[in-house]
Design an enzyme around this catalytic site. Structure first.
Site, PDB file in Angstrom:
ATOM      1  N   GLU A  79       0.844  -1.206   0.000  1.00 13.28           N
ATOM      2  CA  GLU A  79       0.000   0.000   0.000  1.00 13.28           C
ATOM      3  C   GLU A  79       0.875   1.250   0.000  1.00 13.28           C
ATOM      4  O   GLU A  79       0.515   2.266  -0.586  1.00 13.28           O
ATOM      5  CB  GLU A  79      -0.967  -0.002   1.192  1.00 13.28           C
ATOM      6  CG  GLU A  79      -1.907  -1.211   1.271  1.00 13.28           C
ATOM      7  CD  GLU A  79      -2.709  -1.494   0.000  1.00 13.28           C
ATOM      8  OE1 GLU A  79      -3.026  -0.540  -0.739  1.00 13.28           O
ATOM      9  OE2 GLU A  79      -2.997  -2.679  -0.257  1.00 13.28           O
TER      10      GLU A  79
ATOM     11  N   HIS B 122       1.577   2.130  -3.518  1.00  6.29           N
ATOM     12  CA  HIS B 122       0.441   2.855  -4.105  1.00  6.29           C
ATOM     13  C   HIS B 122       0.440   4.304  -3.610  1.00  6.29           C
ATOM     14  O   HIS B 122       0.226   5.248  -4.369  1.00  6.29           O
ATOM     15  CB  HIS B 122      -0.885   2.215  -3.673  1.00  6.29           C
ATOM     16  CG  HIS B 122      -1.244   0.937  -4.381  1.00  6.29           C
ATOM     17  ND1 HIS B 122      -1.317   0.852  -5.747  1.00  6.29           N
ATOM     18  CD2 HIS B 122      -1.577  -0.297  -3.911  1.00  6.29           C
ATOM     19  CE1 HIS B 122      -1.686  -0.391  -6.089  1.00  6.29           C
ATOM     20  NE2 HIS B 122      -1.833  -1.103  -4.988  1.00  6.29           N
TER      21      HIS B 122
ATOM     22  N   GLU C  62      -0.491  -1.098  -9.789  1.00  8.32           N
ATOM     23  CA  GLU C  62      -0.026  -2.339  -9.172  1.00  8.32           C
ATOM     24  C   GLU C  62       1.471  -2.552  -9.393  1.00  8.32           C
ATOM     25  O   GLU C  62       2.135  -3.185  -8.589  1.00  8.32           O
ATOM     26  CB  GLU C  62      -0.806  -3.546  -9.716  1.00  8.32           C
ATOM     27  CG  GLU C  62      -2.153  -3.763  -9.064  1.00  8.32           C
ATOM     28  CD  GLU C  62      -2.045  -4.052  -7.568  1.00  8.32           C
ATOM     29  OE1 GLU C  62      -2.594  -3.253  -6.783  1.00  8.32           O
ATOM     30  OE2 GLU C  62      -1.432  -5.046  -7.177  1.00  8.32           O
TER      31      GLU C  62
HETATM   32 CO    CO Z   1      -2.652  -3.135  -4.854  1.00  2.00          CO
END
Ligand code: CO
Length: 499
Positions: free
Chosen positions: A265, A268, A294
């Site tokens: 995360e 991201h 991703e």
């Molecule tokens: Co992801």
């Protein structure tokens, strides 16, 4: 100057969509992090209302006028062009479908979600089957309205991974599948024993949280424009580039889960924090696509976070903080976090076999959308493919075809992004290694800024201005290829499992 002013006016309009979308995201974040159970009904009503307002703005006559105006102008810059193209896509996506059919679909999709939940709980596909049949029929019908080039599935792919086609996926996924099955065979014949027992000792939540926060700061996640909370399933959300939030979930008897979900995360989050201010209000102030997003999360989680260099730097810190690892060598720790074991459940899969779970879903979706298989055949088909590719077989549908929620609302075309992230990431790494020849030596010394800067300069700063296929070509000089990821997997696992 007129064009600039007109575009500013357009941006002011888009800003309203942005504000409402942020309000929705904030409501959803709160729903998953803090909201008391009984708040759900009122919250759902509010979310439905605001979503309706977003829909109105996206599909208004005014929006159509803006789109048509800018489509008629020849000297738009890259950002303007991408903003218009993006709005056109959103506009057409809903406007091409007759309103009554769309409303009917929304109704079926929401009931389908409830049916899926019950079916999964009871491990009984027949409860879900009639709903999935309807949802699938709707999607096939909608593709007729949207139109398609080549394969019908291309239209669905285009929503999530613009520029990626079935032809391309068949090629790269075909190569990847063959390679993974081959590597898996070698691992299963290897005499190297990898133990993961140590990770199931007791690790107090607070102790994990402190370590993971330190790790995130070190790799470049900014807590001045971000925060970390807890939720059942980890996720990342943002309300502009100054407020990017991640969540995690702690298991006190499983050390790896929160650790790698934080890095994931965090990847991201770093992407969103790096989006430049001037893309705000263009609706391009996010990742280039699901797959590119991703690629960034997996870059931090796997390529960096599961590398030996990373742990050469951090393992002494682990030893200082966690007595649980007393007596365990760096090498055994490294092998432990990279253990390969074919399993039934996608979200628990290791770095090697993960892509096979995705390829199976891709192959099934493609056949289903083209009408070459029907919903009733899915459990059988699913089980056969798991047996063939991974050598494991579900004992019931809950751990098989019912495990993911995505199909219940017709989110076909979404799964490939997860495996594409792996391919993009390894291809970016190939380029990064050329630009920074001592990359992993720097990682060993704890220099993560060099990686962050490269990702920011080459990927993050563009937001969603370029489509994934353009971005990968610009950054790496090549079209998407499976070779980089395959080589990466081969190098990594041949060392760990000595083949
Ligand atoms: Co992801």
């Amino acid at each position: 100057m007129e064009l600039v002013e007109k575009f500013q006016e357009f941006k002011d309009y888009l800003r309203k969509i942005d504000y409402l979308s942020n309000a929705l995201a904030l409501a959803e974040w709160d729903m998953r992090v803090y909201m008391p159970k009984r708040g759900i009904e009122a919250r759902s009503d509010m979310v439905t209302y605001i979503s309706g307002e977003v829909y109105k703005l996206q599909t208004s006559d005014r929006m159509r006028e803006y789109i048509e105006y800018f489509e008629g102008v020849s000297d738009l810059d890259d950002v303007m062009k991408a903003a218009v193209k993006n709005c056109r896509k959103i506009y057409d996506q809903t406007k091409k479908i007759p309103e009554d059919r769309y409303r009917e679909f929304i109704k079926v999709a929401s009931r389908s979600g409830t049916a899926w939940e019950e079916a999964k709980e009871k491990a009984d596909f027949s409860i879900f089957q009639p709903y999935l049949e309807k949802v699938t029929e709707f999607k096939r019908e909608f593709i007729g309205y949207w139109g398609y080039e080549g394969d019908r599935y291309n239209t669905l792919l285009d929503f999530f991974e613009p520029g990626i086609t079935v032809e391309k996926l068949d090629e790269v996924f075909g190569q990847l599948k063959k390679a993974i099955v081959e590597i898996l065979g070698k691992i299963q014949n290897s005499r190297v024993e990898v133990s993961t027992a140590v990770f199931s000792k007791y690790f107090p939540k607070q102790q994990q949280a402190e370590f993971n926060t330190m790790l995130l700061k070190k790799v470049g996640y900014d807590f001045e424009t971000g925060r970390m909370d807890e939720s059942v399933h980890p996720f990342t959300t943002d309300f502009g580039n100054k407020d990017v939030r991640i969540t995690t979930h702690y298991y006190e008897n499983e050390f790896r889960s929160a650790l790698f979900s934080c890095l994931h995360e965090g990847g991201h989050g770093i992407y969103e924090q790096d989006i430049p201010d001037d893309l705000e209000g263009t609706l391009l102030d996010g990742g280039a696509s699901m797959g590119i997003h991703e690629s960034q999360s997996r870059f931090y989680e796997n390529i960096i976070g599961r590398s030996l260099s990373f742990w050469k730097y951090f393992y002494p810190e682990i030893k200082r903080n966690f007595k649980q690892f007393d007596g365990l060598s760096l090498e055994d720790f490294y092998k432990g976090i990279n253990r390969v074991e074919p399993s039934l459940v996608r979200i628990e899969a290791d770095e090697l076999t993960y892509s096979l779970h995705i390829i199976i879903r891709y192959e099934i979706e493609k056949e289903l959308i083209n009408g070459r298989v029907e919903v009733k055949d899915l459990p059988k088909l699913w089980n056969a493919k798991y047996k063939e590719y991974l050598g494991v077989e579900p004992s019931n549908d809950a751990e098989g075809v019912l495990q993911d929620v995505h199909w219940s609302d017709g989110s076909f075309g979404y799964f490939p992004s997860y495996a594409l992230g792996n391919l993009y990431g390894a291809q970016f790494l190939g380029r990064m290694n050329k630009d920074i020849p001592d990359l992993f030596e720097r990682v060993e010394k704890g220099d993560f800024e060099v990686i962050h800067k490269w990702l920011r300069d080459n990927i993050h700063r563009h937001g969603a201005v370029y489509e994934p296929s353009e971005l990968i070509k610009t950054v790496t000089g090549e079209e998407l290829k499976a070779d980089y990821f395959i080589k990466y997997l081969y190098d990594k696992y041949s060392k760990i499992y000595e083949f």
